[in-house]
Scaffold this motif. Structure first.
Motif, PDB file in Angstrom:
ATOM      1  N   UNK A   1     -26.913 -18.528   5.988  1.00 37.03           N
ATOM      2  CA  UNK A   1     -25.871 -18.636   5.226  1.00 37.03           C
ATOM      3  C   UNK A   1     -25.910 -17.506   4.318  1.00 37.03           C
ATOM      4  N   UNK A   2     -24.844 -16.619   4.269  1.00 35.85           N
ATOM      5  CA  UNK A   2     -24.946 -15.339   3.291  1.00 35.85           C
ATOM      6  C   UNK A   2     -23.565 -15.267   2.501  1.00 35.85           C
ATOM      7  N   UNK A   3     -22.733 -16.374   2.529  1.00 35.64           N
ATOM      8  CA  UNK A   3     -21.559 -16.023   1.785  1.00 35.64           C
ATOM      9  C   UNK A   3     -21.631 -16.469   0.484  1.00 35.64           C
ATOM     10  N   UNK A   4     -20.892 -15.465  -0.448  1.00 32.96           N
ATOM     11  CA  UNK A   4     -21.370 -15.415  -1.834  1.00 32.96           C
ATOM     12  C   UNK A   4     -19.871 -15.356  -2.582  1.00 32.96           C
ATOM     13  N   UNK A   5     -19.862 -15.536  -4.034  1.00 38.85           N
ATOM     14  CA  UNK A   5     -18.837 -15.474  -4.701  1.00 38.85           C
ATOM     15  C   UNK A   5     -19.009 -14.276  -5.745  1.00 38.85           C
ATOM     16  N   UNK A   6     -18.255 -13.852  -6.718  1.00 39.55           N
ATOM     17  CA  UNK A   6     -18.314 -12.666  -7.520  1.00 39.55           C
ATOM     18  C   UNK A   6     -17.622 -13.175  -8.661  1.00 39.55           C
ATOM     19  N   UNK A   7     -18.229 -12.690  -9.738  1.00 36.91           N
ATOM     20  CA  UNK A   7     -17.473 -13.238 -11.248  1.00 36.91           C
ATOM     21  C   UNK A   7     -18.163 -12.148 -12.205  1.00 36.91           C
ATOM     22  N   UNK A   8     -17.424 -12.105 -13.253  1.00 36.56           N
ATOM     23  CA  UNK A   8     -18.020 -11.167 -14.505  1.00 36.56           C
ATOM     24  C   UNK A   8     -18.555 -11.907 -15.663  1.00 36.56           C
ATOM     25  N   UNK A   9     -19.470 -11.299 -16.174  1.00 34.81           N
ATOM     26  CA  UNK A   9     -20.096 -11.882 -17.331  1.00 34.81           C
ATOM     27  C   UNK A   9     -19.826 -10.839 -18.310  1.00 34.81           C
ATOM     28  N   UNK A  10     -19.451 -11.444 -19.686  1.00 30.63           N
ATOM     29  CA  UNK A  10     -19.276 -10.413 -20.793  1.00 30.63           C
ATOM     30  C   UNK A  10     -20.300 -10.471 -21.859  1.00 30.63           C
ATOM     31  N   UNK A  11     -21.006  -9.560 -22.218  1.00 33.76           N
ATOM     32  CA  UNK A  11     -21.947  -9.683 -23.293  1.00 33.76           C
ATOM     33  C   UNK A  11     -21.175 -10.113 -24.682  1.00 33.76           C
ATOM     34  N   UNK A  12     -22.013 -10.535 -25.554  1.00 31.44           N
ATOM     35  CA  UNK A  12     -21.266 -11.069 -26.713  1.00 31.44           C
ATOM     36  C   UNK A  12     -20.574  -9.987 -27.536  1.00 31.44           C
TER      37      UNK A  12
ATOM     38  N   UNK B   1     -23.136 -14.783  -6.621  1.00 31.32           N
ATOM     39  CA  UNK B   1     -23.972 -15.841  -6.500  1.00 31.32           C
ATOM     40  C   UNK B   1     -23.599 -16.747  -5.033  1.00 31.32           C
ATOM     41  N   UNK B   2     -24.559 -17.301  -4.361  1.00 33.29           N
ATOM     42  CA  UNK B   2     -24.335 -17.995  -3.319  1.00 33.29           C
ATOM     43  C   UNK B   2     -22.881 -19.020  -3.371  1.00 33.29           C
ATOM     44  N   UNK B   3     -22.237 -18.999  -2.357  1.00 33.95           N
ATOM     45  CA  UNK B   3     -21.141 -19.802  -2.288  1.00 33.95           C
ATOM     46  C   UNK B   3     -21.213 -20.432  -0.999  1.00 33.95           C
ATOM     47  N   UNK B   4     -20.708 -21.662  -0.811  1.00 30.54           N
ATOM     48  CA  UNK B   4     -20.648 -22.430   0.629  1.00 30.54           C
ATOM     49  C   UNK B   4     -19.228 -22.712   1.169  1.00 30.54           C
ATOM     50  N   UNK B   5     -19.256 -22.508   2.426  1.00 31.39           N
ATOM     51  CA  UNK B   5     -17.924 -22.996   3.089  1.00 31.39           C
ATOM     52  C   UNK B   5     -17.674 -24.341   3.148  1.00 31.39           C
ATOM     53  N   UNK B   6     -18.740 -25.342   2.584  1.00 31.38           N
ATOM     54  CA  UNK B   6     -18.048 -26.756   2.813  1.00 31.38           C
ATOM     55  C   UNK B   6     -17.876 -27.296   1.459  1.00 31.38           C
ATOM     56  N   UNK B   7     -17.758 -26.320   0.392  1.00 28.89           N
ATOM     57  CA  UNK B   7     -16.998 -26.645  -0.995  1.00 28.89           C
ATOM     58  C   UNK B   7     -15.471 -26.564  -0.960  1.00 28.89           C
ATOM     59  N   UNK B   8     -14.884 -27.500  -1.396  1.00 25.02           N
ATOM     60  CA  UNK B   8     -13.401 -27.801  -1.384  1.00 25.02           C
ATOM     61  C   UNK B   8     -12.635 -26.429  -1.630  1.00 25.02           C
ATOM     62  N   UNK B   9     -13.139 -25.594  -2.600  1.00 25.54           N
ATOM     63  CA  UNK B   9     -12.358 -24.663  -3.069  1.00 25.54           C
ATOM     64  C   UNK B   9     -12.364 -23.230  -2.314  1.00 25.54           C
TER      65      UNK B   9
END
Lengths: 350, 285
Positions: A256-267, A277-285
């Motif tokens: 399984x190689x699906x993933x999600x991306x998001x941004x992280x801001x420093x303080x 990070x890993x994501x999964x096709x079985x998750x509802x969203x």
């Protein structure tokens, strides 16, 4: 044909030599289970492991990684990629997982090259360990033709004598790459195999063939066609009635190689990182688009999607099977949904 | 993430890093949609074809896929029509002229305009579907001599939701396009046609089915009814095209989010032939 013969003691010494220039990761026992973990000394690795709960995928494609960092100033920005180029050796990889890595290699290198995966892959030295028997109940690697690997490793070790824990136990070695060959030859390690060693290797292979069971009563080459006929089967919904859509199957799967991306801001709010990070096709969203429409709202359609990917689509796209029969998904499933059982029930329907 | 060194400042861009683009104009289209015109900060043209998309980044907020709604024939800028639906698009709606955002692209497989050269074209757009086909409409108008008859049908839910009003006025008066539009729910001021977009097929002259390329972009529910009208006019299925909407995170065929059955919409699409879509059960269900 084998390329070299070495003893277990010598193999351990070799890994310690590798550790001088590389991070070493291998199976480490934690209670009754094994996990791939970084170690300082080869002795911490347990080559008698049955299977590792998570596959070596996590070494090449971490569950969470920072792709690049960014700095914002005066409404503009600049980015710097974060590439993990640490030389690493992965010790103790079974053929199923080597076959899974071959698939990941392909997915992350064709058309749009994924620099993050490939930077790790270029720096990874793989010492495989062949399995003389099924690692645990329920595996179907024999059916998926992935309980042997002919490429995708630098060195492959075949345990030719039974007493695994002793220092003078003998491994037959096959070179998978020039790097593997050079590593062993520069260390002046290993003996040339004798006629008797080759015979032992033949015996090993015959015993191995007898030790693995078939669990799917048809040739796996027929699996894509079977799935083709089964799109509207009631079995998807029947099985999905038990599914919690927890995604454990996705997380434990070596392919399984699906993933999600998001941004992280420093303080400071002026810099940060983009993370995947890993994501999964079985998750509802998973297939929900902006605005809220979900293209796969039912657990049954998600379950079917996963089985189709594993049994048909990845093979058709990549020429490499999307499932290696390690059965990690079946063991991880909180609802005891079993992919082999699904294949066999579909076959029963025709 | 210890021991992972950042690359030197000057580097070839990696797959997921956006490049900066500057907002050169903002236009409010409706209560929900704004039109943004961008230029890449590098000064280079984006290099897109009609029907492609980009990943638009606000660093620190996130990234989202947006169809390119201007034609490459219009110069070194590109335009994006953004509907405010989520966090990223909400922040995009705060952008002003002079601001910089991140762009990855152009991505995906757009309309094969060369295949359309020398043919008649019928475009049917519903709602926000007008945005991706606007790149093709502009292309055809700019390269008008390469195409035969050009029909454009557009439907919106209400007058307030009509997109690109300046364009609509121009198209209505242009001899280069046979343009008709309708709204599902007219208000008291509305003087135009009302009803769903398929009612506009009554405005079309007889079309030459073998020489007409049809493009349909809109909500899934619209697609089926428009395809019926088109097939009833005996247009071969290989001449019918559609652009799909999906959640795209990577845009390059890895992350899996946009998959419809066995195809990655971001790679093989978003533009597909109807013949390909028929086999894709998840495409329009």
């Amino acid at each position: 044909m084998l390329d070299r013969i070495i003893t277990r003691g010598r193999l351990v010494e070799l890994v310690d030599e590798l550790a001088r220039t590389r991070r070493i990761i291998g199976p480490v026992r934690r209670g009754e289970r094994f996990f791939y973990e970084p170690v300082a000394k080869a002795r911490e690795i347990d080559l008698e492991f049955n299977y590792c709960v998570y596959s070596p995928k996590k070494v090449l494609f971490p569950a969470r990684e920072e792709l690049f960092m960014f700095e914002r100033n005066n409404g503009s920005f600049r980015t710097k990629p974060l590439l993990d180029e640490r030389p690493t050796a992965l010790i103790g990889v079974h053929p199923c997982d080597i076959n899974a890595i071959r698939l990941l290699d392909q997915v992350f290198s064709h058309s749009h090259r994924d620099d993050h995966y490939l930077a790790r892959r270029r720096q990874l030295f793989i010492i495989g360990v062949d399995c003389p028997a099924e690692c645990t109940a329920g595996v179907f690697c024999e059916d998926m033709k992935s309980n042997e690997a002919n490429e995708g490793f630098d060195l492959m070790c075949y345990p030719l004598s039974a007493n695994g824990a002793s220092e003078d136990m003998r491994y037959g070695i096959k070179f998978g790459t020039d790097a593997g060959r050079e590593f062993l030859l520069y260390a002046q390690a290993g003996d040339r195999p004798t006629v008797e060693d080759e015979r032992a290797f033949e015996r090993y292979r015959a015993q191995k063939r007898a030790a693995f069971q078939r669990r799917i009563p048809f040739d796996v080459d027929g699996l894509p066609a079977l799935l083709d006929r089964s799109y509207d089967s009631l079995l998807w919904e029947a099985t999905a009635r038990r599914c919690y859509s927890c995604g454990s199957c996705n997380l434990s799967c070596p392919t399984c190689f699906c993933f999600n991306t998001f941004d992280k801001l420093d303080l400071t709010l002026s810099s940060g990182q983009r993370v995947r990070e890993w994501d999964g096709c079985q998750l509802r969203e998973f297939a929900t688009v902006a605005g809220g429409h979900n293209f796969r709202p039912q657990a049954a359609s998600r379950l079917r999607h996963r089985i189709y990917r594993k049994g048909k689509w990845i093979l058709e796209r990549e020429g490499i099977p999307g499932c290696v029969g390690c059965a990690r998904c079946d063991r991880a499933c909180t609802a005891k949904i079993n992919s082999v059982e699904i294949y066999n029930q579909l076959a029963e329907e025709g | 993430m210890t021991a992972i060194a950042p690359a030197p400042l000057e580097h070839a861009r990696t797959l997921y890093e956006p490049q900066p683009a500057e907002v050169v104009a903002v236009e409010k289209l409706t209560d929900l949609e704004n039109l943004y015109r961008f230029r890449l900060s590098s000064g280079e043209p984006l290099g897109h074809g009609p029907g492609q998309f980009v990943q638009m980044s606000l660093l620190g907020i996130g990234e989202c896929p947006i169809s390119i709604c201007s034609s490459p024939t219009r110069g070194d800028y590109f335009e994006l029509c953004v509907r405010r639906v989520g966090e990223v698009t909400g922040h995009i709606h705060g952008l002003k002229k002079g601001d910089t955002i991140g762009i990855r692209g152009p991505l995906g497989h757009g309309f094969d305009v060369h295949d359309m050269h020398g043919r008649d074209v019928l475009i049917v757009a519903g709602g926000l579907g007008l945005a991706p086909v606007r790149s093709l409409i502009q292309y055809i108008l700019d390269e008008r001599s390469r195409f035969g008859a050009f029909h454009l049908l557009y439907g919106a839910r209400s007058p307030a939701e009509l997109l690109f009003r300046n364009d609509l006025t121009i198209w209505r008066e242009s001899p280069d396009v046979n343009f008709h539009m309708t709204v599902d729910r007219p208000d008291e001021q509305w003087r135009g046609r009302s009803g769903v977009v398929t009612t506009l097929f009554g405005e079309l002259p007889p079309i030459d089915p073998l020489e007409t390329m049809v493009v349909i972009v809109g909500p899934p529910i619209m697609f089926k009814f428009v395809v019926l009208e088109v097939l009833a006019r005996r247009v071969p299925q290989k001449n019918v095209f559609c652009s799909l909407e999906r959640r795209m995170k990577c845009g390059v065929g890895k992350c899996g989010h946009c998959q419809a059955n066995n195809v990655y919409v971001c790679l093989e699409g978003p533009v597909f032939r109807y013949g390909e879509l028929k086999a894709l059960r998840e495409a329009i269900e």
